[in-house]
Write an enzyme that holds these catalytic residues in place. Sequence first.
Site, mmCIF file in Angstrom:
data_model
loop_
_atom_site.group_PDB
_atom_site.id
_atom_site.type_symbol
_atom_site.label_atom_id
_atom_site.label_comp_id
_atom_site.label_asym_id
_atom_site.label_seq_id
_atom_site.Cartn_x
_atom_site.Cartn_y
_atom_site.Cartn_z
ATOM 1 N N PHE A 11 0.889 -1.292 0.046
ATOM 2 C CA PHE A 11 -0.047 -0.086 -0.065
ATOM 3 C C PHE A 11 0.906 1.347 -0.056
ATOM 4 O O PHE A 11 0.726 1.981 -1.047
ATOM 5 C CB PHE A 11 -0.950 -0.252 1.219
ATOM 6 N N ASP A 31 9.140 -7.792 -4.501
ATOM 7 C CA ASP A 31 8.189 -8.157 -3.584
ATOM 8 C C ASP A 31 7.798 -9.646 -3.959
ATOM 9 O O ASP A 31 7.801 -10.004 -4.993
ATOM 10 C CB ASP A 31 6.852 -7.058 -4.044
ATOM 11 N N THR A 35 1.696 -10.046 0.940
ATOM 12 C CA THR A 35 0.738 -9.053 1.285
ATOM 13 C C THR A 35 0.483 -7.855 0.374
ATOM 14 O O THR A 35 -0.578 -7.221 0.126
ATOM 15 C CB THR A 35 0.679 -8.250 2.615
ATOM 16 N N GLY A 36 1.548 -7.775 -0.579
ATOM 17 C CA GLY A 36 1.280 -6.598 -1.632
ATOM 18 C C GLY A 36 0.380 -7.301 -2.874
ATOM 19 O O GLY A 36 0.256 -8.471 -2.854
ATOM 20 N N TYR A 147 5.283 -8.773 15.327
ATOM 21 C CA TYR A 147 5.616 -7.397 14.641
ATOM 22 C C TYR A 147 6.231 -6.566 15.113
ATOM 23 O O TYR A 147 7.266 -6.100 14.957
ATOM 24 C CB TYR A 147 4.096 -6.863 14.170
ATOM 25 N N LYS A 151 10.171 -5.369 14.840
ATOM 26 C CA LYS A 151 10.740 -4.089 14.072
ATOM 27 C C LYS A 151 11.771 -3.605 15.147
ATOM 28 O O LYS A 151 12.707 -3.041 14.783
ATOM 29 C CB LYS A 151 9.508 -3.186 14.022
#
Length: 313
Positions: A11, A31, A35-36, A147, A151
């Site tokens: 996104f 990619d 999820t893309g 997640y 990160k």
Amino acid sequence: MHILITGSAGFITSHLVEYILSQGHTVTGIDNYITGSEKNIKDALKNPSFRFIEHDILTFDYSTIAEPVDIVFHMASPASPIQYKKHPIETLQANSVGTKQALDFATEKNAVLVYASTSEVYGDPLVHPQVEWYWGNVNPNGVRSCYDEAKRFGEAMCMTYVRTKKTKVRIARIFNTYGPRMDINDGRVVSNFIVQALKKEPITIYGTGEQTRSFCYVSDLVLGLWALATKELNAGEVINLGNPNEMTIKEIANKVRAATESTSDLIQKAIDLDDPLKRKPDISKAKELLGWEPTVVIEEGLRKTIDYFKTIL
Ligand code: UDP
């Protein structure tokens, strides 16, 4: 310039690719579409300055990129709560092994590396608004840890490369972002509410709806990322990128209802464990070092996002 973007069909990244191409630069994107999606980059793919490689970053052979690279954006990772809970191992790997590989490549190319970190590193914050010096309040083994701890590890890896290899790293802590091309299935609050309102379905408020978020329109965020990559900065600079316009989840639901002229009811659903109670970026550092701040007001951003969802529903 030649810019490499991992996770280039997502996104935010698809907007970043378009912006960079519009500035006359060349982009290589990688990619694996976990999820893309190809739809996100369908216009970019027509541009001869965009080279797209469909590949998992973990097994990608960076040595196949022989030409010079000026900037690496390491953006590849599932990012919405639904997506990272669906792909927890991939999320941990993209930000650990994936970050190391991107850093090795940037170091070899002497390129600037922008790492896409997140407001999630602050967890359920005890300091409000969140300032970059705050270390956060994170559950290391909770449902979000695949997640937020990934990160945090990614940031640690970046800073280790700054200290040991002098890699030209900049870290973006990205706060909630919305706009066209949000994935209809990734469960984010803005996309969920817009889709529910347009379909005249009930709007699902998790918990009391008194928890807050601060929503940044995607074009603003892209300008922030670009400024972070291109301004003169010290290696290892960590900067919040987001819109400080904080609101409760109930407020955003009512804004979506007004903007769509929807009559959908608000219904309450169970809230996830570890869902942060409040979130708002302190963007003083971005203003000072990047000369950046968001300009798109929520009503305008929602209108554009609603127009997008009308075309795909
Ligand atoms: N949320 C909600 N209804 C939805 C989706 C999300 O009330 O249909 C809430 C969620 O519990 C959280 C906030 O909206 O408090 C933002 O959720 P999102 O998944 O967009 O991102 P987060 O900031 O939690 O990563």
